[in-house]
Design a protein around this motif. Sequence first.
Motif, PDB file in Angstrom:
ATOM      1  N   PHE A 212      28.174 -43.353 -48.042  1.00  0.00           N
ATOM      2  CA  PHE A 212      28.097 -43.078 -46.750  1.00  0.00           C
ATOM      3  C   PHE A 212      28.658 -41.755 -46.576  1.00  0.00           C
ATOM      4  O   PHE A 212      28.103 -40.641 -46.094  1.00  0.00           O
ATOM      5  CB  PHE A 212      28.628 -43.936 -45.799  1.00  0.00           C
ATOM      6  N   GLY A 213      29.735 -41.575 -46.976  1.00  0.00           N
ATOM      7  CA  GLY A 213      30.452 -40.088 -46.949  1.00  0.00           C
ATOM      8  C   GLY A 213      29.624 -39.056 -47.460  1.00  0.00           C
ATOM      9  O   GLY A 213      29.833 -37.874 -47.011  1.00  0.00           O
TER      10      GLY A 213
ATOM     11  N   GLY B 257      21.538 -34.555 -35.115  1.00  0.00           N
ATOM     12  CA  GLY B 257      22.636 -35.309 -35.575  1.00  0.00           C
ATOM     13  C   GLY B 257      22.101 -36.958 -35.454  1.00  0.00           C
ATOM     14  O   GLY B 257      22.738 -37.971 -35.464  1.00  0.00           O
TER      15      GLY B 257
ATOM     16  N   ASP C  30      27.577 -31.200 -39.547  1.00  0.00           N
ATOM     17  CA  ASP C  30      27.963 -32.170 -40.893  1.00  0.00           C
ATOM     18  C   ASP C  30      26.988 -31.904 -41.824  1.00  0.00           C
ATOM     19  O   ASP C  30      25.993 -31.119 -41.693  1.00  0.00           O
ATOM     20  CB  ASP C  30      28.129 -33.732 -40.445  1.00  0.00           C
TER      21      ASP C  30
ATOM     22  N   ALA D 192      27.438 -42.582 -39.532  1.00  0.00           N
ATOM     23  CA  ALA D 192      28.815 -42.629 -39.030  1.00  0.00           C
ATOM     24  C   ALA D 192      29.183 -43.689 -38.457  1.00  0.00           C
ATOM     25  O   ALA D 192      30.307 -44.266 -38.590  1.00  0.00           O
ATOM     26  CB  ALA D 192      28.821 -40.956 -38.157  1.00  0.00           C
ATOM     27  N   LYS D 193      28.464 -44.335 -37.675  1.00  0.00           N
ATOM     28  CA  LYS D 193      28.648 -45.279 -36.652  1.00  0.00           C
ATOM     29  C   LYS D 193      28.651 -46.503 -37.714  1.00  0.00           C
ATOM     30  O   LYS D 193      29.637 -47.584 -37.565  1.00  0.00           O
ATOM     31  CB  LYS D 193      27.531 -45.643 -35.809  1.00  0.00           C
TER      32      LYS D 193
ATOM     33  N   SER E  75      22.639 -38.493 -38.943  1.00  0.00           N
ATOM     34  CA  SER E  75      24.176 -38.757 -39.305  1.00  0.00           C
ATOM     35  C   SER E  75      24.935 -39.688 -38.352  1.00  0.00           C
ATOM     36  O   SER E  75      25.960 -40.081 -38.495  1.00  0.00           O
ATOM     37  CB  SER E  75      24.786 -37.295 -39.515  1.00  0.00           C
ATOM     38  N   ASN E  76      24.431 -39.432 -37.115  1.00  0.00           N
ATOM     39  CA  ASN E  76      25.341 -40.359 -35.939  1.00  0.00           C
ATOM     40  C   ASN E  76      24.903 -41.925 -36.337  1.00  0.00           C
ATOM     41  O   ASN E  76      26.033 -42.823 -36.303  1.00  0.00           O
ATOM     42  CB  ASN E  76      24.794 -40.117 -34.530  1.00  0.00           C
TER      43      ASN E  76
ATOM     44  N   THR F 116      26.954 -37.622 -45.217  1.00  0.00           N
ATOM     45  CA  THR F 116      27.451 -36.778 -43.914  1.00  0.00           C
ATOM     46  C   THR F 116      28.309 -35.688 -44.409  1.00  0.00           C
ATOM     47  O   THR F 116      28.733 -34.762 -43.468  1.00  0.00           O
ATOM     48  CB  THR F 116      28.231 -37.607 -42.758  1.00  0.00           C
TER      49      THR F 116
ATOM     50  N   ARG G  78      29.656 -46.504 -40.883  1.00  0.00           N
ATOM     51  CA  ARG G  78      30.482 -46.283 -41.905  1.00  0.00           C
ATOM     52  C   ARG G  78      31.949 -46.543 -41.014  1.00  0.00           C
ATOM     53  O   ARG G  78      32.872 -47.270 -41.344  1.00  0.00           O
ATOM     54  CB  ARG G  78      30.580 -44.702 -42.208  1.00  0.00           C
ATOM     55  N   GLU G  79      31.835 -46.127 -39.712  1.00  0.00           N
ATOM     56  CA  GLU G  79      33.119 -46.497 -38.898  1.00  0.00           C
ATOM     57  C   GLU G  79      33.446 -48.032 -38.823  1.00  0.00           C
ATOM     58  O   GLU G  79      34.726 -48.462 -38.986  1.00  0.00           O
ATOM     59  CB  GLU G  79      32.965 -45.807 -37.567  1.00  0.00           C
TER      60      GLU G  79
ATOM     61  N   GLN H 255      31.840 -35.939 -45.354  1.00  0.00           N
ATOM     62  CA  GLN H 255      33.083 -36.735 -45.146  1.00  0.00           C
ATOM     63  C   GLN H 255      33.638 -36.685 -46.583  1.00  0.00           C
ATOM     64  O   GLN H 255      34.692 -36.752 -46.776  1.00  0.00           O
ATOM     65  CB  GLN H 255      33.339 -38.042 -44.586  1.00  0.00           C
TER      66      GLN H 255
END
Length: 466
Positions: A442-443, A155, A127, A162-163, A158-159, A446, A165-166, A448
Motif C-alpha cells: 500500500f505504501g 487524490g 503523494d 490511504a483509508k 490515493s485517498n 502512495t 492502509r490506516e 509512504q
Amino acid sequence: MINQDSIVALATPSGAGAIAIIRISGSDAITIGDSVFKSIKNKDLTKQKTHTLHLGHIVDDSKTLDEVLVSVFKGPNSYTGENTIEISCHGSTYIQQQIIQLLLRKGCRMADAGEFTLRAFLNGKLDLSQAEAVADLISSDNEASHQIAMQQMRGGFSNEIAKLREELLNFASLIELELDFAEEDVEFADRTQFHELLNRIEFVLKRLIDSFAVGNVIKNGIPVAIVGEPNVGKSTLLNALLNEERAIVSDIAGTTRDTIEDVLVIGGIGFRFIDTAGIRETKDVVESIGIKKTFEKIEQAQVVIFLFDGFKFQVSGSEYIVEIEKVKNKYPLKPILVVINKVDLLSENEIQTINEKLETLNLKLLKISAKEKIGVDELKNELLSFVNTGALRNNETIVTNTRHYDSLLKALDEIQKVKYGLETNLSSDLIALDIREALYQFGLITGQVSNDELLGNIFANFCIGK
C-alpha cells in the motif's frame, strides 16, 4: 533527499510561439529572479506578496532581453512547496535561451526531468500516485483518459488506498501488541472485526484490480483490426470512420499492402483502427507479407471487424462463414463484428438472405455502406459498447498505472494470506509478517514507502519543466 538549490527550466513546449514560460524553484528562486528583473514600478520581488503578477523587463547588466510578466509564489504555498517564480516572456527561442542562460549564471541549475513534481512530492504537496497522475494528465489525448488523470491527481485513488492502509495499520498495531504479551495469551484485536475488515479490503482490491483492464484500454486506446477479402471496402470504411482520406482506395485488389493505423475518439474513448492487407491466396511476395501482418494484427487487436462485400457474400457466403468460424474458434474471447458493406446496392430480399446465412454464427451483424457512410454511426456505437464506461460515468476509481496494478496484486495476495492465517488460527507473529507486507505494498503506491531508485524510475519519464 530534498535539494534546496534553485532549478530552472522551460515550462512550455520548446520552439517558437507567442508566449513561453520559464520556471524557477528553490530557496533562492525569488532572490535570483529579482536580480535579473527590473519592474516598471521599481518593485522588489522579494518583498511582494505570494501569488502576484509583476510587469517589467529581464535585464542582463545594461542589456534588456525582453518585456515580461513575473509570477511570484512563496513556499509552502506553491506547486513545489518552495519559493517559485514563473517568467512569461515572448516565445522567441533566442529570448528563451538568453533568459535561461542568464539565470544559470546567476546561480540556478537546469532542472532534471520531472524535478519540479519530484520536489512537490518530497515537500508533501502531492503523494506519489498523484504525482504520477500529473504525467498522465499531460499525455491524456481524449476525454476519458483526462477524466481519470484528473480524478487521480485530486487524490481519489490515493485517498481510497490511504483509508484502507490506516484501518489495516490500526489492527496491525493491536496484533503487534499481542506479541509483546505472548506469554499471557491475550487478544487485543477483535478477530471478528478484523475478518470483516479483511473481507472489505479484499473486495476493494479486487475491484481496483479489475478496473485496470478498463483503465489500460482508456489510457492506451482500443486496437480494432479491420479485416476481410481484398477490395471489400476496408480502406473506404477506415476513411469513413476517420472522416478523411487516410487510406488509398482503388478497384485494384491488393492495393493495401501494409497495415495503416489511425486513432479516432468515440464517446471520449480512443480507438486505434488498423486497416490490414486483404486475406487471400497470392503469389505476390510483398502482398504475402502484408497478409501475414494481418494475422499478427488480429492477434494484437481487442476487437475485430470482419468486413464483407454484400454482393460477393451472396455468391460465396458459405466460404466466408468458414473463414469467420476459423477466427472465432481461434480467438473465442475476442469480440468479432461481422459487417456487410455496400448494402445501399442490395435489395431487402438480398439483405434478408444474408441475415439468414449468418444466424448460425451467433455474432453481431451490422449492415453499412462505407462509401455512402450509411450505418457508420451505428458501428461506432457498437464499438463503444465493448468498453465498460459505467465506472467512468459513476466516477469510480480506475487504475491505469502498471506499477499500481502490480502493488495491488501483491497486496491482495498478502491480505488473502492474513485471512487464511486467521481462519486456521495461525500464530500472531506469522500473521503480523503478512500484514506488514500488505502495508508495504500500500505504501509503495502512495509513496509512504519509497526509495531513490523507485523515484528515479518514475520521474525519469516526466518532461523537463514539470
